[in-house]
Design a protein around this motif. Structure first.
Motif, PDB file in Angstrom:
ATOM      1  N   GLU A 190      10.791   3.564  -1.789  1.00  0.00           N
ATOM      2  CA  GLU A 190      10.430   3.373  -3.193  1.00  0.00           C
ATOM      3  C   GLU A 190       9.169   2.514  -3.311  1.00  0.00           C
ATOM      4  O   GLU A 190       8.803   1.771  -2.398  1.00  0.00           O
ATOM      5  N   LYS A 191       8.506   2.623  -4.445  1.00  0.00           N
ATOM      6  CA  LYS A 191       7.303   1.842  -4.756  1.00  0.00           C
ATOM      7  C   LYS A 191       6.226   2.000  -3.678  1.00  0.00           C
ATOM      8  O   LYS A 191       5.507   1.029  -3.365  1.00  0.00           O
ATOM      9  N   THR A 192       6.092   3.192  -3.137  1.00  0.00           N
ATOM     10  CA  THR A 192       5.081   3.397  -2.098  1.00  0.00           C
ATOM     11  C   THR A 192       3.672   3.218  -2.644  1.00  0.00           C
ATOM     12  O   THR A 192       2.753   2.859  -1.895  1.00  0.00           O
ATOM     13  N   ASP A 193       3.484   3.435  -3.947  1.00  0.00           N
ATOM     14  CA  ASP A 193       2.168   3.223  -4.550  1.00  0.00           C
ATOM     15  C   ASP A 193       1.867   1.750  -4.756  1.00  0.00           C
ATOM     16  O   ASP A 193       0.753   1.389  -5.140  1.00  0.00           O
ATOM     17  N   GLU A 194       2.855   0.896  -4.496  1.00  0.00           N
ATOM     18  CA  GLU A 194       2.647  -0.549  -4.541  1.00  0.00           C
ATOM     19  C   GLU A 194       2.959  -1.163  -3.170  1.00  0.00           C
ATOM     20  O   GLU A 194       3.371  -2.320  -3.075  1.00  0.00           O
ATOM     21  N   ASP A 195       2.717  -0.373  -2.135  1.00  0.00           N
ATOM     22  CA  ASP A 195       2.917  -0.780  -0.741  1.00  0.00           C
ATOM     23  C   ASP A 195       4.334  -1.253  -0.442  1.00  0.00           C
ATOM     24  O   ASP A 195       4.556  -2.061   0.473  1.00  0.00           O
ATOM     25  N   GLY A 196       5.304  -0.768  -1.239  1.00  0.00           N
ATOM     26  CA  GLY A 196       6.695  -1.096  -0.963  1.00  0.00           C
ATOM     27  C   GLY A 196       7.162  -2.437  -1.480  1.00  0.00           C
ATOM     28  O   GLY A 196       8.274  -2.872  -1.169  1.00  0.00           O
ATOM     29  N   TRP A 197       6.322  -3.094  -2.272  1.00  0.00           N
ATOM     30  CA  TRP A 197       6.725  -4.363  -2.883  1.00  0.00           C
ATOM     31  C   TRP A 197       7.336  -4.094  -4.262  1.00  0.00           C
ATOM     32  O   TRP A 197       7.093  -3.053  -4.868  1.00  0.00           O
ATOM     33  N   ALA A 198       8.098  -5.052  -4.757  1.00  0.00           N
ATOM     34  CA  ALA A 198       8.765  -4.889  -6.051  1.00  0.00           C
ATOM     35  C   ALA A 198       8.649  -6.162  -6.868  1.00  0.00           C
ATOM     36  O   ALA A 198       8.382  -7.249  -6.329  1.00  0.00           O
ATOM     37  N   ASP A 199       8.825  -6.047  -8.174  1.00  0.00           N
ATOM     38  CA  ASP A 199       8.919  -7.223  -9.015  1.00  0.00           C
ATOM     39  C   ASP A 199      10.150  -8.026  -8.582  1.00  0.00           C
ATOM     40  O   ASP A 199      11.163  -7.460  -8.157  1.00  0.00           O
ATOM     41  N   VAL A 200      10.071  -9.338  -8.703  1.00  0.00           N
ATOM     42  CA  VAL A 200      11.182 -10.193  -8.272  1.00  0.00           C
ATOM     43  C   VAL A 200      12.445  -9.836  -9.062  1.00  0.00           C
ATOM     44  O   VAL A 200      12.424  -9.757 -10.293  1.00  0.00           O
ATOM     45  N   GLY A 201      13.532  -9.600  -8.330  1.00  0.00           N
ATOM     46  CA  GLY A 201      14.776  -9.200  -8.968  1.00  0.00           C
ATOM     47  C   GLY A 201      14.953  -7.710  -9.076  1.00  0.00           C
ATOM     48  O   GLY A 201      16.018  -7.219  -9.468  1.00  0.00           O
ATOM     49  N   HIS A 202      13.916  -6.948  -8.718  1.00  0.00           N
ATOM     50  CA  HIS A 202      13.966  -5.491  -8.775  1.00  0.00           C
ATOM     51  C   HIS A 202      13.891  -4.886  -7.373  1.00  0.00           C
ATOM     52  O   HIS A 202      13.641  -3.689  -7.232  1.00  0.00           O
ATOM     53  N   GLY A 203      14.107  -5.728  -6.368  1.00  0.00           N
ATOM     54  CA  GLY A 203      14.043  -5.284  -4.989  1.00  0.00           C
ATOM     55  C   GLY A 203      15.311  -5.592  -4.232  1.00  0.00           C
ATOM     56  O   GLY A 203      16.396  -5.671  -4.818  1.00  0.00           O
ATOM     57  N   THR A 204      15.174  -5.814  -2.950  1.00  0.00           N
ATOM     58  CA  THR A 204      16.335  -5.919  -2.067  1.00  0.00           C
ATOM     59  C   THR A 204      16.690  -7.354  -1.679  1.00  0.00           C
ATOM     60  O   THR A 204      17.741  -7.571  -1.071  1.00  0.00           O
ATOM     61  N   LEU A 205      15.844  -8.330  -1.998  1.00  0.00           N
ATOM     62  CA  LEU A 205      16.126  -9.709  -1.607  1.00  0.00           C
ATOM     63  C   LEU A 205      16.997 -10.407  -2.647  1.00  0.00           C
ATOM     64  O   LEU A 205      16.812 -10.229  -3.855  1.00  0.00           O
ATOM     65  N   ASP A 206      17.926 -11.219  -2.160  1.00  0.00           N
ATOM     66  CA  ASP A 206      18.826 -11.977  -3.030  1.00  0.00           C
ATOM     67  C   ASP A 206      18.160 -13.303  -3.370  1.00  0.00           C
ATOM     68  O   ASP A 206      18.453 -14.340  -2.768  1.00  0.00           O
TER      69      ASP A 206
END
Length: 249
Positions: A190-206
């Motif tokens: 997901e978010k390959t157009d953003e190099d796989g990064w996500a907005d905080v809380g919208h990704g995989t890190l707790d």
């Protein structure tokens, strides 16, 4: 807790002044600068003042830091308290041919000069700093071993990208960590157009747990939100702040 925003995330925005005012409106009190913004330190200081923001931390590249007197003049003009070198100085370190021990000694000299000036200095990691050498040492350890004055701005997401356990590093070297980068990793694919990064809380890190652990195990005073390649820097700033406010931290 006052969260900061790494302005490199907004490097493609048309107006720094408008970006700063927007960030203030979203609830940010602090921002973290980066090397490309220091051509006119006095103007930058005025822009921060106009927006009601401070810049307690900043990134400056190694080449910029080698002229330590000039770097410290920028620090004084802008009101920066701690500078972190954001990366190794050349591609050689990223492909495994750089001399990390020599680089660590160079950082140690800069740290000593900053300490003498009453300022803090440290290093910000990516994933390159966690490949062990023949003696079982990682570049990150070599950097911190070279001087007790070199601090660590820990980018937890890059630690994860290096297939390392951030909790283990928090426990091992928490006393050297004075800031953290708060960024998130999108689910795989997901978010390959953003190099796989996500907005905080919208990704995989707790991040709720991680922030509590950072507070318990480290000396971190600064929690700096960053996205390496957001398609919309203000969206990232807004969504991430909403997440963090929801944590009650």
């Amino acid at each position: 807790m006052d969260f900061s925003y790494q302005l490199y995330s907004a490097r493609n925005e048309a107006s720094l002044d408008e970006t700063l005012k927007t960030l203030a409106g979203l609830g940010y009190k602090q921002v973290e600068g980066w090397g490309g913004q220091f051509a006119d330190p006095a103007a930058l200081a005025q822009s921060l003042k106009n927006a009601g923001l401070t810049m307690p931390t900043a990134h400056m590249g190694y080449a910029q830091l080698e002229d330590t007197d000039a770097a410290l003049k920028i620090v004084d003009t802008v009101g920066i308290q701690t500078v972190y070198c954001p990366a190794p100085p050349s591609e050689a370190y990223r492909n495994g041919t750089g001399n990390w021990s020599e680089f660590a000694q160079g950082l140690a000299k800069i740290a000593a000069a900053f300490k003498a000036a009453g300022k803090g200095f440290g290093y910000h990691n990516h994933h390159w700093e966690f490949t062990k050498d023949a003696n079982g040492k990682t570049p990150m350890e070599l950097i911190l071993d070279a001087s007790p004055d070199t601090q660590w701005e820990m980018d937890l997401a890059w630690v994860v990208k290096a297939n390392e356990d951030p909790q283990a590093w928090l426990s091992k070297l928490g006393s050297r960590i004075t800031a953290v980068h708060v960024k998130d990793i999108a689910p795989a694919g997901e978010k390959t157009d953003e190099d796989g990064w996500a907005d905080v809380g919208h990704g995989t890190l707790d991040w709720k747990t991680l922030i509590a652990d950072v507070k318990a195990k480290t000396q971190a005073k600064y929690f700096v939100l960053e996205h390496d390649k957001p398609l919309d820097a203000i969206r990232f700033a807004r969504n991430s702040m909403t997440t963090l406010k929801g944590f009650g931290v």
